[in-house]
Enzyme design. Structure first.
Site, PDB file in Angstrom:
ATOM      1  N   CYS A   1       0.840  -1.204   0.000  1.00  0.00           N
ATOM      2  CA  CYS A   1       0.000   0.000   0.000  1.00  0.00           C
ATOM      3  C   CYS A   1       0.878   1.259   0.000  1.00  0.00           C
ATOM      4  O   CYS A   1       1.532   1.545  -0.988  1.00  0.00           O
ATOM      5  CB  CYS A   1      -0.968  -0.030   1.179  1.00  0.00           C
ATOM      6  SG  CYS A   1      -2.410   1.046   0.942  1.00  0.00           S
TER       7      CYS A   1
ATOM      8  N   HIS B   1      -3.476  -5.577   1.080  1.00  0.00           N
ATOM      9  CA  HIS B   1      -3.236  -5.886   2.485  1.00  0.00           C
ATOM     10  C   HIS B   1      -3.663  -7.330   2.757  1.00  0.00           C
ATOM     11  O   HIS B   1      -4.577  -7.852   2.121  1.00  0.00           O
ATOM     12  CB  HIS B   1      -4.057  -4.963   3.387  1.00  0.00           C
ATOM     13  CG  HIS B   1      -3.582  -3.562   3.422  1.00  0.00           C
ATOM     14  ND1 HIS B   1      -2.401  -3.188   4.024  1.00  0.00           N
ATOM     15  CD2 HIS B   1      -4.146  -2.415   2.940  1.00  0.00           C
ATOM     16  CE1 HIS B   1      -2.250  -1.878   3.913  1.00  0.00           C
ATOM     17  NE2 HIS B   1      -3.290  -1.392   3.256  1.00  0.00           N
TER      18      HIS B   1
END
Length: 480
Positions: free
Chosen positions: A328, A423
């Site tokens: 991310c 994630h």
């Protein structure tokens, strides 16, 4: 409702264990936290986000995630503001100047979520935030006594004996809070006890005498907690991992690190040591893998990474042929640049990335929130996306293919530098095994999700043995 004498006394874990224990008893139970402040969040099936702790509690309750479980989520940013998430969606930012006033306006929405949960189950187990003893924050409170009194929910106060001073912490809470708030507290329980509980019998009796509240038990230090995802960045201060002769995975602790539980599956591998690197400490040259984690303020954390000299460590690691994984915000940092023309994370501007991946990122107002599945490194993966910004690849190949045909992330020509928006990908057993193989190691092949579920069962069993669960149930409106 479980409230605490302070932060990190174990409220989140105890709520999870209580949800699992009550679920074992055949009750339909749901977790609830009126207001959470955390950069660790989870994506719900309907495309919202809630605190990671509430996601664990929902798992413990064997219930699907829902935004009503955490209607107000504050995600701290770099400029002393917090992103405000209400019912799973971003609703702007709050600063110190407007924080208290904004809380007052949010109580009706908090109550609406709570009432909806009440209608869907036998029992709601509520987690407070911080401590009701923080009387400077009482005006406009929606996280502790402000909510408890509005909802008419009985409160049990949790004290942490491991940090010391628990007698004063519980009795002192009674001394400083408003009498009408104190009337909401029906008892206390002691958490994180090491050794023989009989040795604390006199202290337990003293708390009951000084506070006027009854006790609901002494919970020992539970080994199962170490196998559960951690919610608060407080745990980072203690360091993670341990042992020697293992593959070393290093992760720098950035000021706005987010979703650091992405590393938990690696921590459970017997042949891996995960080292969280604090500021002022170089990234170890012996690391086999450097993970750049998620961030709530990517530009500010990129600047911090440079100020710490960690950029030099990362680039040296790459020259030595080491592997690097950015997740991310960490993926964005591996690219050429991160632009924020609208000032999403602070003042508008742009910062250069590490330049290890041929990608550029522009932050925007739209937040991607979705569960994902696909393939990467020749293995299946499942996880979730939670980011603001669009990243465009140049000549770099994608790291993963999601949903069959949607590319995600990037990998350099050597295959040594990888970035992804996914994630939770390291919980995928096959992908984790492939990654460790590329590091020259082996995976234990354990199912991370099954391990978390087993730890919840163990925690619930410990709570049944050491706490008065029947007494807690008697406080509620549930009558079977």
């Amino acid at each position: 409702m479980l409230q605490g004498t302070g932060s990190d006394v174990g409220k989140s874990v105890l709520v999870a264990g209580l949800c699992r224990a009550l679920s074992h008893r055949g009750l339909k139970v749901l977790p609830f936290k009126p207001q959470n402040m955390s950069n660790n969040a989870a994506v719900t099936p309907e495309g919202g986000e809630i605190g990671r702790a509430q996601a664990l509690q929902a798992l413990a309750a064997r219930a699907p995630l829902h935004v009503d479980m955490n209607p107000v989520l504050l995600k701290p940013q770099a400029d002393r503001t917090s992103q405000l998430v209400v019912h799973g969606q971003v609703r702007g930012t709050l600063g110190s100047a407007n924080f208290r006033e904004a809380r007052r306006t949010l109580l009706p929405e908090v109550m609406a979520s709570y009432r909806r949960l009440e209608d869907r189950c036998d029992l709601v187990v509520v987690e407070g935030a911080g401590s009701p003893a923080e009387i400077n924050l009482r005006a406009g409170d929606i996280a502790n006594m402000g909510f408890a009194r509005e909802a008419g929910v009985p409160v049990v106060l949790v004290g942490d004996i491991d940090r010391g001073g628990v007698i004063a912490a519980v009795a002192g809470t009674r001394a400083v809070i408003d009498p009408e708030d104190a009337a909401m507290i029906r008892g206390f329980l002691i958490n994180k006890f090491r050794g023989d509980p009989a040795l604390f019998a006199d202290g337990y009796a003293a708390i009951a005498r000084l506070s006027g509240w009854r006790g609901y038990g002494v919970m020992p230090w539970a080994s199962a907690v170490g196998r559960l995802p951690s919610e608060d960045a407080v745990v980072l201060e203690r360091g993670l991992g341990g042992g020697s002769g293992k593959l070393l995975v290093a992760c720098p602790i950035l000021p706005r690190i987010a979703n650091f539980d992405d590393l938990d599956p690696l921590r459970q591998e017997s042949g891996v040591e995960v080292a969280m690197i604090p500021p002022g400490t170089p990234i170890p040259s012996e690391a086999a893998l450097i993970v750049l984690p998620g961030s709530k303020a990517t530009r500010a954390d990129m600047a911090f990474l440079r100020a710490e000299g960690w950029d030099i460590d990362v680039l040296a690691h790459r020259r030595r042929g080491g592997l690097i994984l950015g997740i991310c915000g960490g993926y964005q940092m591996l690219g050429r640049s991160i632009a924020d023309p609208l000032g999403i994370e602070g003042a508008p501007g742009e910062i250069a990335g590490l330049g290890l991946l041929d990608v550029t990122t522009v932050l925007g107002t739209r937040k991607a929130l979705r569960e994902v599945a696909g393939t990467a490194l020749g293995a299946e993966l499942a996880g979730y996306e939670m980011h603001m910004g669009v990243t465009r690849r140049g000549d770099a190949a994608p790291f993963a293919m999601l949903g069959g045909d949607r590319p995600d992330g990037a990998v350099d020509a050597s295959g040594k530098v990888m970035g992804t928006y996914c994630h939770g990908l390291l919980a995928s057993t096959g992908l984790r095994a492939e990654l460790l193989a590329r590091l020259g190691g082996n995976s234990d092949g354990l199912d991370h999700h099954a391990g978390v579920d087993a730890a919840l069962d163990e925690l619930a069993a410990d709570m049944e043995r050491h706490l008065d669960i029947d007494g807690l149930l008697a406080l509620t409106e549930y009558r079977g």
